[in-house]
Design a protein around this motif. Structure first.
Motif, PDB file in Angstrom:
ATOM      1  N   MET A 157     -28.120  29.567 -55.621  1.00 29.57           N
ATOM      2  CA  MET A 157     -27.705  30.193 -56.861  1.00 29.57           C
ATOM      3  C   MET A 157     -27.456  31.680 -56.599  1.00 29.57           C
ATOM      4  O   MET A 157     -28.339  32.389 -56.104  1.00 29.57           O
ATOM      5  N   PRO A 158     -26.275  32.216 -56.936  1.00 29.41           N
ATOM      6  CA  PRO A 158     -25.986  33.629 -56.707  1.00 29.41           C
ATOM      7  C   PRO A 158     -26.822  34.518 -57.634  1.00 29.41           C
ATOM      8  O   PRO A 158     -27.133  34.148 -58.758  1.00 29.41           O
ATOM      9  N   THR A 159     -27.138  35.668 -57.136  1.00 29.75           N
ATOM     10  CA  THR A 159     -27.937  36.633 -57.888  1.00 29.75           C
ATOM     11  C   THR A 159     -27.012  37.521 -58.701  1.00 29.75           C
ATOM     12  O   THR A 159     -26.009  38.024 -58.196  1.00 29.75           O
ATOM     13  N   LYS A 160     -27.360  37.741 -59.961  1.00 29.56           N
ATOM     14  CA  LYS A 160     -26.569  38.613 -60.819  1.00 29.56           C
ATOM     15  C   LYS A 160     -26.781  40.062 -60.393  1.00 29.56           C
ATOM     16  O   LYS A 160     -27.814  40.419 -59.828  1.00 29.56           O
ATOM     17  N   ALA A 161     -25.794  40.902 -60.715  1.00 30.43           N
ATOM     18  CA  ALA A 161     -25.898  42.324 -60.379  1.00 30.43           C
ATOM     19  C   ALA A 161     -27.064  42.968 -61.106  1.00 30.43           C
ATOM     20  O   ALA A 161     -27.765  43.823 -60.553  1.00 30.43           O
ATOM     21  N   ALA A 162     -27.300  42.563 -62.350  1.00 34.67           N
ATOM     22  CA  ALA A 162     -28.404  43.139 -63.120  1.00 34.67           C
ATOM     23  C   ALA A 162     -29.744  42.771 -62.485  1.00 34.67           C
ATOM     24  O   ALA A 162     -30.659  43.606 -62.411  1.00 34.67           O
ATOM     25  N   ASP A 163     -29.851  41.518 -62.023  1.00 31.38           N
ATOM     26  CA  ASP A 163     -31.097  41.108 -61.375  1.00 31.38           C
ATOM     27  C   ASP A 163     -31.301  41.856 -60.063  1.00 31.38           C
ATOM     28  O   ASP A 163     -32.429  42.185 -59.700  1.00 31.38           O
ATOM     29  N   MET A 164     -30.213  42.115 -59.354  1.00 31.54           N
ATOM     30  CA  MET A 164     -30.333  42.862 -58.091  1.00 31.54           C
ATOM     31  C   MET A 164     -30.771  44.300 -58.368  1.00 31.54           C
ATOM     32  O   MET A 164     -31.568  44.872 -57.617  1.00 31.54           O
ATOM     33  N   LEU A 165     -30.263  44.893 -59.453  1.00 31.47           N
ATOM     34  CA  LEU A 165     -30.671  46.249 -59.827  1.00 31.47           C
ATOM     35  C   LEU A 165     -32.155  46.273 -60.186  1.00 31.47           C
ATOM     36  O   LEU A 165     -32.888  47.168 -59.755  1.00 31.47           O
ATOM     37  N   ILE A 166     -32.584  45.271 -60.945  1.00 35.52           N
ATOM     38  CA  ILE A 166     -34.007  45.177 -61.293  1.00 35.52           C
ATOM     39  C   ILE A 166     -34.837  44.981 -60.034  1.00 35.52           C
ATOM     40  O   ILE A 166     -35.912  45.574 -59.883  1.00 35.52           O
ATOM     41  N   ALA A 167     -34.332  44.179 -59.102  1.00 34.15           N
ATOM     42  CA  ALA A 167     -35.065  43.920 -57.865  1.00 34.15           C
ATOM     43  C   ALA A 167     -35.230  45.197 -57.057  1.00 34.15           C
ATOM     44  O   ALA A 167     -36.309  45.463 -56.514  1.00 34.15           O
ATOM     45  N   ARG A 168     -34.202  46.004 -56.973  1.00 29.56           N
ATOM     46  CA  ARG A 168     -34.309  47.266 -56.220  1.00 29.56           C
ATOM     47  C   ARG A 168     -35.307  48.209 -56.877  1.00 29.56           C
ATOM     48  O   ARG A 168     -36.095  48.873 -56.199  1.00 29.56           O
ATOM     49  N   ARG A 169     -35.250  48.296 -58.199  1.00 30.93           N
ATOM     50  CA  ARG A 169     -36.204  49.160 -58.911  1.00 30.93           C
ATOM     51  C   ARG A 169     -37.635  48.673 -58.713  1.00 30.93           C
ATOM     52  O   ARG A 169     -38.548  49.477 -58.495  1.00 30.93           O
ATOM     53  N   ALA A 170     -37.824  47.370 -58.808  1.00 30.07           N
ATOM     54  CA  ALA A 170     -39.166  46.808 -58.646  1.00 30.07           C
ATOM     55  C   ALA A 170     -39.680  47.048 -57.231  1.00 30.07           C
ATOM     56  O   ALA A 170     -40.853  47.392 -57.045  1.00 30.07           O
ATOM     57  N   ASP A 171     -38.814  46.884 -56.239  1.00 25.58           N
ATOM     58  CA  ASP A 171     -39.222  47.114 -54.853  1.00 25.58           C
ATOM     59  C   ASP A 171     -39.579  48.577 -54.627  1.00 25.58           C
ATOM     60  O   ASP A 171     -40.604  48.885 -54.014  1.00 25.58           O
ATOM     61  N   THR A 172     -38.749  49.482 -55.142  1.00 23.71           N
ATOM     62  CA  THR A 172     -39.030  50.917 -54.989  1.00 23.71           C
ATOM     63  C   THR A 172     -40.344  51.288 -55.667  1.00 23.71           C
ATOM     64  O   THR A 172     -41.169  52.012 -55.101  1.00 23.71           O
ATOM     65  N   ARG A 173     -40.552  50.766 -56.862  1.00 26.16           N
ATOM     66  CA  ARG A 173     -41.787  51.063 -57.592  1.00 26.16           C
ATOM     67  C   ARG A 173     -43.002  50.488 -56.867  1.00 26.16           C
ATOM     68  O   ARG A 173     -44.052  51.143 -56.779  1.00 26.16           O
ATOM     69  N   ALA A 174     -42.871  49.278 -56.337  1.00 27.30           N
ATOM     70  CA  ALA A 174     -43.993  48.652 -55.632  1.00 27.30           C
ATOM     71  C   ALA A 174     -44.363  49.451 -54.393  1.00 27.30           C
ATOM     72  O   ALA A 174     -45.548  49.681 -54.126  1.00 27.30           O
ATOM     73  N   ARG A 175     -43.361  49.894 -53.634  1.00 27.22           N
ATOM     74  CA  ARG A 175     -43.645  50.670 -52.427  1.00 27.22           C
ATOM     75  C   ARG A 175     -44.273  52.021 -52.768  1.00 27.22           C
ATOM     76  O   ARG A 175     -45.216  52.465 -52.104  1.00 27.22           O
ATOM     77  N   ALA A 176     -43.765  52.671 -53.801  1.00 28.17           N
ATOM     78  CA  ALA A 176     -44.312  53.975 -54.199  1.00 28.17           C
ATOM     79  C   ALA A 176     -45.737  53.833 -54.729  1.00 28.17           C
ATOM     80  O   ALA A 176     -46.626  54.615 -54.361  1.00 28.17           O
ATOM     81  N   ASP A 177     -45.955  52.841 -55.575  1.00 29.58           N
ATOM     82  CA  ASP A 177     -47.293  52.642 -56.132  1.00 29.58           C
ATOM     83  C   ASP A 177     -48.299  52.295 -55.039  1.00 29.58           C
ATOM     84  O   ASP A 177     -49.421  52.804 -55.033  1.00 29.58           O
ATOM     85  N   PHE A 178     -47.896  51.419 -54.121  1.00 20.24           N
ATOM     86  CA  PHE A 178     -48.826  51.030 -53.059  1.00 20.24           C
ATOM     87  C   PHE A 178     -49.207  52.233 -52.204  1.00 20.24           C
ATOM     88  O   PHE A 178     -50.386  52.428 -51.892  1.00 20.24           O
TER      89      PHE A 178
END
Length: 143
Positions: free
Chosen positions: A1-22
């Motif tokens: 299933m292809p990933t939507k652009a909005a989901d990819m944007l959310i994924a990048r934000r979530a990854d950045t936040r997770a790395r910063a918080d950790f």
């Protein structure tokens, strides 16, 4: 299933936040601030400590970040399973070659003793005397 652009944007934000918080939480724990962290942070750090017993520090860190990423992705409104974000730590830094290291400019050589050909400087007393003579002569002319 292809990933939507909005989901990819959310994924990048979530990854950045997770790395910063950790990184922030890990540093606070090292500085004896573990008890001041929120309960969510404490639970993630406890799972990180448990993973350290079985894995290397880099693997345990990445696994903890992935757990945080999945939770943040769901909190931010991502639909379905979170898409895989390539790990930034495994990418070697690129050498662009356009960065110049700061170097102090070379020191100027000190001037040697004044030469005979150099223009002689008038002493301050001589200038003062000349100004006094001009002042007195102007006062005498006005009378």
């Amino acid at each position: 299933m292809p990933t939507k652009a909005a989901d990819m944007l959310i994924a990048r934000r979530a990854d950045t936040r997770a790395r910063a918080d950790f990184a922030t939480w890990k540093m606070m724990a090292k500085l004896n601030g573990f008890s001041a962290l929120p309960p969510e942070a404490q639970s993630f750090l406890e799972s990180y400590r448990q993973m350290l017993a079985n894995q290397t520090e880099a693997d345990a860190s990445e696994a903890t970040i992935q757990l945080m990423y999945k939770r943040y992705y769901a909190e931010m409104g991502g639909s379905g399973t979170p898409p895989q974000i390539p790990s930034r730590a495994s990418e070697p830094p690129k050498d662009h070659g356009n960065v110049t290291a700061f170097r102090r400019p070379p020191a100027r050589p000190k001037q040697a003793a004044p030469d005979a050909a150099a223009k002689p400087r008038l002493p301050v007393a001589l200038i003062f005397i000349c100004l006094a003579v001009v002042y007195v002569s102007i006062r005498m002319l006005w009378r």
